[in-house]
Design a protein around this motif. Sequence first.
Motif, short mmCIF file in Angstrom:
data_model
loop_
_atom_site.label_atom_id
_atom_site.label_comp_id
_atom_site.label_asym_id
_atom_site.label_seq_id
_atom_site.Cartn_x
_atom_site.Cartn_y
_atom_site.Cartn_z
N ASN A 410 -1.82 9.80 15.92
CA ASN A 410 -2.41 8.40 16.14
C ASN A 410 -1.86 7.29 15.66
N GLU A 411 -1.73 6.19 16.33
CA GLU A 411 -1.22 4.95 15.75
C GLU A 411 -2.24 4.28 15.02
N ARG A 412 -2.10 4.33 13.61
CA ARG A 412 -2.90 3.67 12.68
C ARG A 412 -2.53 2.44 12.20
N GLY A 413 -1.37 1.86 12.21
CA GLY A 413 -0.91 0.54 11.82
C GLY A 413 0.38 0.11 12.08
N SER A 414 0.98 -0.85 11.34
CA SER A 414 2.60 -1.26 11.72
C SER A 414 2.90 -1.97 10.50
N LEU A 415 4.28 -1.97 10.41
CA LEU A 415 4.97 -2.67 9.35
C LEU A 415 5.67 -3.65 10.45
N GLU A 416 5.38 -5.04 10.31
CA GLU A 416 5.89 -6.07 11.09
C GLU A 416 7.04 -6.74 10.62
N PRO A 417 8.30 -7.26 11.52
CA PRO A 417 9.46 -7.81 11.08
C PRO A 417 9.18 -8.77 10.16
N ASN A 418 8.14 -9.44 9.78
CA ASN A 418 7.91 -10.44 9.00
C ASN A 418 7.51 -9.90 7.48
N GLY A 419 7.34 -8.69 7.53
CA GLY A 419 6.96 -8.03 6.32
C GLY A 419 5.38 -7.64 6.21
#
Length: 484
Positions: A410-419
């Motif tokens: 399951n996709e639980r979250g993300s690390l965005e390019p801006n940190g």
Amino acid sequence: MSKRIPRSKFHNPSILFSLILMLAMTSTNAQTIDYDLNQATRTVKEVGSGLERLRPGDVASYNRLSAKLNKAAKHLESTQSKSHADYTTTVKRWGELQAQMAAIAQQWNAAAAQQQSEAQAAAAQAAAQQQAEAEAAAAAQAAAAQQRTQSQTPAPQPQQAAVQPQVEPVNLDPIMDKYQRQNLPKLSDTATPDEARNWATHMKGLQTTTLQADLATIESALNSGAASQSDADRVSRWISDMFQDNISRTINEKIQVNKGTISSMIYSADLINAVADGDLNGAYRFAGDEKFENNATRLDNAVRAGAVADVLDEIFGGSDNARGEQIRKIKTARARLDELLPAAKQQAERFANAPKAGNAANKDFLAPVAQKFWLNGDVMAESDKEGGIWMSGDNVGDITNNGEIWVQANERGSLEPNGEVWFGGNQVGSLEDNGEIWRNGNQVGLIDKQGKVWINGSADGEIEPFQGEWKRAAILYYFSDYFR
């Protein structure tokens, strides 16, 4: 029995202590700490911490710490800060650690040698016993032959001799075979409650009723002469002692598998139950497209595991007071998932008809580097080039090259390019360009330009190889609870 640990497996630090002291005496009077002394001091501290946590017989960790101690010696040899007070302290500590590691290697080798000696003595004793039994059997055969010869001499008053029945020897090994691990009944991790009941009843019998019946059979064979005392003792000992440990471990493994299946779904169940009516995005997150089938299967499996766990508790006498509430949450989430499906389909249709962007929303920005993440002298996690995250040999999730964070499919979250770091629809922290790690409004750590991991002001970890990529490691160090 533990295997003997050869001395050749231990790497002894190779830099001579006397050379370091000689270099110290001829050093300059500089008072500042240069890079080499700083690195030596840190590395010596890491080795000391690692030795405190070193488990007996863990040769791999011992060798890693030995390599670090060699690395520290090289820094001490190269430093231009030998007149600094920290240099003398670090050299002294280096020598203490070298002596400590030599003592550990000597202790481990001595223990392995003792185990080998004991095993050889046991083998010799068994061989002697077998020889004695063979000699006793030969003597018995000779006595029987003599008796047959004497019986051929006519007696003064011949009488009809009573015919004694011959006792057929009994092979007791088949009794022992059914208790061995490879012959125990198997229970699938997706077994039904009925299958679990049949399995548990059989396993319980091997601990109680079946065991008692087999012990009685062995005793009967011994009393009738069909089995020798040594053979009866051997089989009785194995089925009532050694193999019982295997049976207990197998039962406990299955109990833990079902408990783990239940507990792993509590987090997802809480999130599904928290989706409000009218929250189309929330509905799509759990019931959109293939997510519905996946989550429905996992929730149904957790309910099944709860029923199996109840059966195992009934037969083996266990209990879990928290299970009732856990299963209630999971069943509620399963019903809620069905309720969310129409809204999820509505949102999926909106997404399908929305204008397509010219470029992908998330470009790959994490380097495809396979890395190991060290903490206090041990590997706490690893990542492969595709972003798979591994802990203790298990794949616990993925941090893809475009920053998506997946746990249990399951996709639980993300690390965005801006940190920014997101979990469960909320921003929970950030990874700053200077290496600072923030969580819930507080700086919780730092990863420096050399790949050292700082926690509570101490360099307790390391990224290997570093190559400038550190963000996956930051997620694992400071947000690892989301993967458990």
